[in-house]
Enzyme design. Structure first.
Site, PDB file in Angstrom:
ATOM      1  N   SER A 178      72.698 104.794  28.440  1.00 53.39           N
ATOM      2  CA  SER A 178      72.557 103.421  28.910  1.00 53.39           C
ATOM      3  C   SER A 178      72.284 102.511  27.725  1.00 53.39           C
ATOM      4  CB  SER A 178      71.405 103.313  29.913  1.00 53.39           C
ATOM      5  OG  SER A 178      70.149 103.305  29.243  1.00 53.39           O
ATOM      6  N   ASP A 179      72.501 101.217  27.892  1.00 52.99           N
ATOM      7  CA  ASP A 179      71.982 100.287  26.902  1.00 52.99           C
ATOM      8  C   ASP A 179      70.492 100.127  27.171  1.00 52.99           C
ATOM      9  OD1 ASP A 179      71.806  98.476  24.813  1.00 52.99           O
ATOM     10  OD2 ASP A 179      73.637  97.440  25.358  1.00 52.99           O
ATOM     11  N   TRP A 180      69.818  99.428  26.285  1.00 53.40           N
ATOM     12  CA  TRP A 180      68.352  99.338  26.321  1.00 53.40           C
ATOM     13  C   TRP A 180      67.871  98.843  27.695  1.00 53.40           C
ATOM     14  CZ3 TRP A 180      64.897  99.792  21.919  1.00 53.40           C
ATOM     15  CH2 TRP A 180      63.567  99.494  22.220  1.00 53.40           C
ATOM     16  N   GLY A 181      67.300  99.753  28.483  1.00 54.09           N
ATOM     17  CA  GLY A 181      66.715  99.388  29.764  1.00 54.09           C
ATOM     18  C   GLY A 181      67.716  98.992  30.830  1.00 54.09           C
ATOM     19  N   SER A 182      69.017  99.236  30.613  1.00 51.61           N
ATOM     20  CA  SER A 182      70.015  98.698  31.542  1.00 51.61           C
ATOM     21  C   SER A 182      69.980  99.377  32.909  1.00 51.61           C
ATOM     22  CB  SER A 182      71.425  98.803  30.946  1.00 51.61           C
ATOM     23  OG  SER A 182      71.854 100.144  30.821  1.00 51.61           O
TER      24      SER A 182
END
Length: 732
Positions: free
Chosen positions: A269-273
């Site tokens: 995932s992207d940061w916290g996505s």
């Protein structure tokens, strides 16, 4: 062809993965899907977790990011070796355009149109990062960017799918080298999957709504090219695509990436996505978000803790199959085996090797080469450039002249033990390194990048009046482009253009350097100043590269990878737009044609545009046939001549126009290019091959194929400077 040894090796790894998986508890499996940041050097917000080290010892964390240096990667790996199964950690880092040695921002590298140079930049970055304990870079970004308001255009390759695909392939090859597990290789992570570059209004994290045909034809090909290059990992994107967040998008991850394309690596995932799907209004809570992400094919959770605290419960409730968990874990473990971390968890944490690699002088040479190739000469009326080395006095003016770290651009890695005032060559230093003792350098800042203070104008004008030539270094701050740096106004910020006007009024010859991470708008400067050089942000060797170009020790060869608008109202603007029923016949046409009543129809600077200190002549276009079938090729040849006085490189560009079809086609499309170096007076026959692939497109049934009809072939120095034309017919 894959060797028997490679097949046997992969079978051995798969067996090892399966054997290890049988020994793992559900909690340990989920741990492999969990990524945390370190406590320092974050590229996003730092997550404070006082129990982080204990969780590593318990095998509840599979990967870390933002752990800088061999000392610290070793320390964290030692914690992992205290876990029951001793599964090593993966260390990731945003190595976007260099590690210690910083290269030009990716958009600037794309302006080189030099695939070997771009691969070299990624190769050096990988070598330095791997020597520092890093296994994995969150690059390349391959999003097509047609809206310069979006700050992340600096991180990509521009607006064109063909050029972007070639660069994506080169960057993956550069990062990963010969094979994963080599000491100079890091895993590439292709991002952001998918269509993030089309965020509405150019606003970061925003929604994307597009047709399936646009998705497949324009935005997906660079991802497929990166996969074909062997990319180890993919990262999903923050945006929703047609109403479904990419992180929870089954079509993107299960159907296309892991299904149709048979991707065998893992998706992070992207940061916290994953957690952000709650804010999207797509998931009720973090538990629902974890369910959507894992079932859609997101294998690793970066920083949201959605998997860490919810997957086990979802499995026990029967909502998520263990097979789904196992598939994700296998993908991650396979990469750890391929990297050789099970054999030696500390193989990338060798301080002596790091010291040697990070101070290799060849790395700086590479950075200088790539920086020179990335510079674009936009204007050179009256041949002000190159400057004479016999000039008596040069005034170097502007807020960028004596900057050091700013030259590294956004998304650069800041190492805690590096003095960047000594490591980075400022533009002032580069000029001092270039001129002789008989040349006097004068300096004035003039103004800040932002704000309305003009108190420094008087000093700047006074210095300019004393000089034989004035060099003005202006633009946007390095941190005005990048993630979360969307801008609604792309004009030169502050009073910088007023400074240009004041200096221009002195009557002295003026050269303007524009430092930026995206296309900017500077119409008065473009119309009134004789010489303009677009320098982007060039990295460690910025000052030397700029000085080399200014004095002609390097003949600029860069070409724009993005269209430069005249005004904000033209955005999004890109060269390969569709034909319309009422096309404007010229840039000044108005009234009942596709145009603005208050603006020219053309861009300020076109895609593919860039000047040189020499001149090139195009002649003698020949096609090997006037008619071909879809299984045949056409050879296109012409003569390129350097008719100037100095050696130079020209990026010759092949464009094709499909004159009619079952769906509307673009007015022209880049389908090939070559960067050709010619000595003064030298000529060379340039040849391109047009095959079925270059003539294919997606029809309304999303079928990739050709259609019979007439095609126009164009050879150009840019998308707006077509030198030669011909045509042929594709028959059944």
């Amino acid at each position: 062809m894959v060797s028997f040894f490679a097949v046997a090796q992969q079978q051995t790894i798969d067996q090892k993965v399966n054997d290890l998986l049988k020994k793992m508890t559900l909690e340990e499996k989920i741990g492999q899907l969990n990524q945390y940041t370190g406590d320092n050097q974050a590229t996003g917000p730092i997550t404070i977790n006082p129990n982080k080290q204990n969780e590593i010892k318990q095998g509840l964390i599979g990967s870390m990011l933002n752990i800088i240096g061999t000392k610290y990667t070793r320390q964290y790996q030692e914690l992992a070796m205290q876990s029951r199964l001793k599964i090593p950690l993966l260390f990731g880092q945003d190595v976007i355009h260099g590690y210690k040695t910083t290269f030009p921002i990716p958009l600037a590298e794309a302006a080189s149109w030099d695939l070997a140079a771009i691969e070299l930049a990624a190769r050096v970055a990988a070598t330095e990062a791997a020597a520092s304990g890093i296994h994995w870079t969150f690059a390349p970004m391959v999003d097509i960017g047609r809206d310069p308001r979006w700050g992340r255009v600096m991180e990509g390759a521009g607006e064109d799918t063909y050029l972007g695909s070639k660069i994506a392939y080169a960057r993956v090859k550069g990062f990963q080298g010969n094979k994963l597990g080599d000491l100079n290789s890091v895993m590439a992570c292709v991002k952001h999957f998918a269509a993030y570059g089309a965020a509405t209004g150019g606003r970061d994290y925003n929604s994307v709504d597009m047709s399936e045909r646009m998705l497949w034809e324009t935005y997906l090909p660079p991802f497929k090219a990166a996969l074909d290059a062997g990319a180890a990992t993919f990262m999903n994107s923050f945006n929703d695509l047609n109403g479904v967040p990419a992180t929870g998008n089954v079509q993107l991850q299960r159907d296309i990436l892991k299904g149709k394309w048979n991707f065998q690596g893992f998706v992070v995932s992207d940061w916290g996505s994953i957690g952000e799907m709650v804010a999207h209004g797509y998931s009720k809570d973090l538990k629902a978000a974890a369910y959507s992400a894992i079932t859609a094919g997101s294998d690793m959770d970066m920083e949201s803790n959605a998997y860490r605290y919810n997957l086990a419960e979802l499995v026990k409730e029967g909502k998520v199959s263990v097979d789904v968990i196992d598939d994700a874990v296998k993908r991650i473990l396979r990469k750890k085996f391929e990297l050789g971390l099970f054999e030696n968890p500390y193989k990338y944490s060798d301080e002596k090797r790091a010291e040697k690699v990070l101070n290799n002088p060849e790395n700086r040479k590479a950075a200088l080469e790539v920086a020179e190739k990335s510079i674009v000469l936009l204007k050179n009326d009256n041949q002000i450039l190159p400057l004479s080395k016999n000039l008596k006095t040069i005034a170097f003016i502007g807020p960028m002249v004596k900057e050091y770290k700013a030259n590294m651009g956004f998304w650069s890695v800041e190492l805690p033990d590096v003095d960047y005032s000594k490591w980075v060559v400022s533009q002032w230093d580069g000029m001092q390194n270039k001129v002789g003792r008989n040349t006097k350098l004068l300096y004035a800042k003039g103004c800040e990048v932002t704000g309305d203070n003009k108190d420094g104008f008087a000093e700047a004008v006074a210095k300019a009046k004393q000089a034989d030539v004035v060099i003005l270094s202006i633009g946007e701050r390095h941190d005005m482009s990048g993630e979360a740096k969307s801008r609604s106004d792309l004009h030169l910020p502050g009073v910088q253009e007023d400074l240009v006007k004041a200096i221009q009024a002195t009557g002295k010859p003026v050269v303007v350097l524009v430092n930026a991470g995206r296309p900017l708008i500077f119409n008065w400067t473009a119309d009134n100043v004789s010489a303009i050089v677009y320098t982007w942000w060039l990295g460690t060797e910025a000052g030397n590269a700029i000085a080399d170009v200014l004095f002609g020790d390097y003949n600029p060869s860069g070409k724009l990878p993005m269209t430069f608008p005249r005004e904000i109202g033209q955005i999004p603007i890109y060269y390969n737009h569709f034909s319309t029923g009422r096309p404007a016949p010229d840039e000044d046409a108005k009234g009942y044609v596709s145009s603005y009543i208050d603006l020219k129809n053309s861009p300020k600077f076109a895609f593919g545009y860039g000047l040189s200190y020499t001149k090139f002549d195009y002649s003698g276009l020949k096609l090997s046939s006037a008619k071909i079938k879809s299984n045949e090729n056409i050879k296109v040849s012409f003569q390129l001549s350097n008719v100037g006085k100095v050696t130079g490189e020209e990026v010759v560009q092949l464009y094709i126009k499909d004159k009619f079809g079952s769906v509307v086609r673009p007015v022209l499309e880049l389908r090939d290019f070559q960067k050709v170096k010619l000595n003064a007076g030298e000529s060379k026959t340039i040849e391109f091959t047009i095959d079925k692939e270059k003539l294919s497109f997606y029809n309304n049934k999303l079928e990739w194929n050709t259609e019979p009809g007439d095609f126009e072939v164009m050879i150009g120095a840019s998308s707006a400077d077509i030198k030669l034309k011909s045509g042929f017919e594709l028959i059944e």
